[in-house]
Design a protein around this motif. Structure first.
Motif, PDB file in Angstrom:
ATOM      1  N   ALA A 167       2.831   9.543  -7.062  1.00  0.00           N
ATOM      2  CA  ALA A 167       2.089  10.182  -6.315  1.00  0.00           C
ATOM      3  C   ALA A 167       2.557  11.666  -6.279  1.00  0.00           C
ATOM      4  O   ALA A 167       3.394  11.898  -5.428  1.00  0.00           O
ATOM      5  CB  ALA A 167       1.802   9.605  -4.856  1.00  0.00           C
ATOM      6  N   GLY A 179       2.265   5.110 -11.546  1.00  0.00           N
ATOM      7  CA  GLY A 179       2.069   5.046 -10.324  1.00  0.00           C
ATOM      8  C   GLY A 179       2.653   5.891  -9.430  1.00  0.00           C
ATOM      9  O   GLY A 179       2.441   5.886  -8.243  1.00  0.00           O
ATOM     10  N   ARG A 222       0.946  -1.254   0.001  1.00  0.00           N
ATOM     11  CA  ARG A 222      -0.284  -0.056  -0.059  1.00  0.00           C
ATOM     12  C   ARG A 222       0.891   1.355   0.159  1.00  0.00           C
ATOM     13  O   ARG A 222       0.673   2.251  -0.838  1.00  0.00           O
ATOM     14  CB  ARG A 222      -0.853   0.070   1.080  1.00  0.00           C
ATOM     15  N   ASP A 223       1.895   1.231   0.734  1.00  0.00           N
ATOM     16  CA  ASP A 223       2.852   2.256   0.806  1.00  0.00           C
ATOM     17  C   ASP A 223       3.398   2.753  -0.397  1.00  0.00           C
ATOM     18  O   ASP A 223       3.809   3.706  -0.866  1.00  0.00           O
ATOM     19  CB  ASP A 223       3.860   2.288   1.836  1.00  0.00           C
ATOM     20  N   ASN A 249       1.892   2.349  -3.412  1.00  0.00           N
ATOM     21  CA  ASN A 249       1.053   2.848  -4.090  1.00  0.00           C
ATOM     22  C   ASN A 249       0.603   2.055  -5.220  1.00  0.00           C
ATOM     23  O   ASN A 249       0.428   2.161  -6.472  1.00  0.00           O
ATOM     24  CB  ASN A 249       1.377   4.131  -4.688  1.00  0.00           C
ATOM     25  N   ASN A 270       8.085   7.242  -3.695  1.00  0.00           N
ATOM     26  CA  ASN A 270       8.023   7.861  -4.970  1.00  0.00           C
ATOM     27  C   ASN A 270       9.731   7.591  -5.699  1.00  0.00           C
ATOM     28  O   ASN A 270       9.861   6.915  -6.902  1.00  0.00           O
ATOM     29  CB  ASN A 270       7.910   9.170  -5.125  1.00  0.00           C
TER      30      ASN A 270
END
Length: 496
Positions: free
Chosen positions: A435, A433, A104-105, A107, A310
């Motif tokens: 963020a 993907g 989840r972290d 993304n 990221n």
């Protein structure tokens, strides 16, 4: 340009044509939850995630299945270690919780289903039964083996000949039970042997459980456990059907794992198991595969805490999935710089777009031409076997164009900047993907770790009877906006 992929099964680049022109059935060989996830695992996750995202961008309805292997001798061997749990199921649950949190972290898009081996034993037993009935498998001393000589195409994925293959099992007892050295176990009698436990245990660690044997189930051949290879076939067939479009996994799984999946699946059904096999090349450090067993790994959690999710994603996408990738300080620093450049370009475009200097009648032909070029180059790269390295290069060229525009103009091209922002968000965000708008992943992880340390200290104070000091620690956290809840299983918290 239509999507083409490199198919391990044929060894060639092929145009992608799913069984249903409107949908794609995608299976990814997931993690054995015997440890924390490292960047080698994340490389497979993120490239599969981007494949999923690009297929949806092309208009396909994607059904994505990714398994968890929660039945394995490596998991059993960790029973009784520290606070991991006292049996195989508890250890698997502990690590699965952490792995999902990492996913989840990072993304990652959620798969449609995350099947576990332990909940699919009935399907596994049924599939083994079918193989026995059809003469492809045989029982020996409570175990069941696949007879590779009965499947004519055995070796077609890895391009090997049966007579040249090495044995597939290390256990000498299993070897004596088999007809052929290359046969592999579908069902293993009894639990995990003490020898296997000792092999995977750390001699420097104290264990609360001395001789865990792992979970076992009743079967027509006696009590035992499923073999490793049969699991993915059973779970894939359960959730995607007999034939899937894309099967993704690490390059190290081509043989024997994926070769055996092909044999047992197609022997059971008589149909092709997977149309396209895509294999993610390994992440290497110091010239060796990054691996938990070798101890040469960096955990996903540690990397995110250090550079943020990221930048981790940027690092792993900077090399196409089909190419080898090296992990070292230099390659990580390059990825951090690229992410800062990409996110900086996005922020600069947003800032200029939302400023009073953005005008309706200003047009920058160079910026607008670069927008068209970026999209064309990005789409060409992604349709070229999901070439994320080339796709990133296209986005970074757009950053150059945005910076040039803002530097050279006193009044900005509103429509051009709006398209640039949308391009970053669509191609960089929706497809790759990232963020945009703030990368707080590393900071959040660090904040969580600090709060846990304070709560641990609070529990120590309470245990020593220093309730006033314990209350002060809680009040100090809540003054910072951290909501603390005391539960039967210990304190939990919510960050502001």
């Amino acid at each position: 340009m239509t999507l083409s992929v490199t198919n391990t099964l044929s060894g060639e680049r092929e145009p992608f044509e799913p069984g249903d022109p409107d949908s794609v059935l995608l299976y990814y060989c997931g993690l054995t939850v015997s440890d924390y996830a490292h960047l080698g695992h994340a490389r497979g996750w993120i490239h599969t995630d981007v494949m999923h995202r690009w297929l949806e961008h092309l208009g396909y309805d994607v059904r994505h299945v990714e398994n968890f292997t929660d039945v394995n001798e490596k998991i059993t061997a960790r029973a009784g270690e520290n606070d991991l749990g006292d049996d195989e199921a508890e250890v698997a649950r502990t690590f699965m919780t952490e792995v999902i949190r990492d996913m989840r972290d990072l993304n990652l898009k959620r798969a449609d289903v995350y099947p576990r081996v332990s909940e699919h034993v009935p399907e596994i037993i049924d599939l083994i039964g079918t193989l026995v009935e059809k003469g492809y498998a045989y029982e020996s001393n409570g175990s069941v083996y696949f007879d590779v000589t009965t499947f004519e195409d055995y070796g077609k994925l890895s391009n090997q000949r049966v007579e040249e293959m090495e044995t597939q099992d290390d256990d000498s007892d299993q070897q004596s039970d088999k007809r052929n050295h290359a046969d592999f176990a579908l069902w293993k009698a009894d639990g995990v042997s003490e020898g296997a436990i000792e092999e995977h245990r750390n001699s420097d660690t104290e264990y609360a459980v001395s001789h865990p044997s792992g979970q076992t189930w009743e079967s027509p051949w006696g009590e035992g456990r499923p073999g490793w290879h049969i699991e993915c076939s059973a779970m894939s067939m359960k959730h995607l059907g007999e034939t899937i479009d894309i099967h993704v996994g690490g390059q190290d799984l081509v043989f024997p794992h994926h070769e055996n999946e092909v044999a047992q699946s197609e022997a059971a059904t008589g149909h092709q198991f997977a149309r396209y096999w895509l294999h993610v090349r390994l992440l290497e450090t110091d010239g060796e595969k990054m691996s938990s067993s070798l101890g040469n790994y960096s955990t996903v959690r540690g990397a995110m805490s250090e550079i943020g999710p990221n930048a981790v994603r940027m690092f792993l996408l900077s090399t196409a999935y089909s190419n080898r990738q090296t992990f070292n300080d230099e390659t990580v620093d390059e990825a951090v710089d690229r992410w800062e450049r990409l996110s900086g370009g996005y922020e600069r475009a947003v800032g200029a777009l939302d400023s009073p200097n953005a005008r309706t009648k200003v047009e920058d032909d160079d910026l607008r031409e670069e927008l068209e070029t970026t999209r064309a180059e990005f789409e060409s790269a992604m349709n070229d076997d999901f070439n994320t390295r080339r796709a990133l290069a296209a986005l970074l060229e757009l950053v150059t164009a945005v910076n040039r525009h803002v530097d050279d103009y006193d009044e900005y091209d509103y429509d051009g900047l709006r398209q640039a922002v949308e391009t970053f968000e669509e191609l960089g965000g929706d497809v790759l993907g990232f963020a945009f708008g703030g990368d707080t992943g590393g900071d959040v992880r660090l904040a969580e770790d600090i709060v846990k340390l304070v709560l641990d200290l609070r529990e120590q104070e309470r245990g020593a009877g220093n309730y006033e000091r314990a209350d002060e620690l809680r009040d100090e956290l809540e003054a910072l906006g951290v909501e603390v809840q005391d539960t039967d299983s210990g304190p939990s918290f919510t960050l502001p």
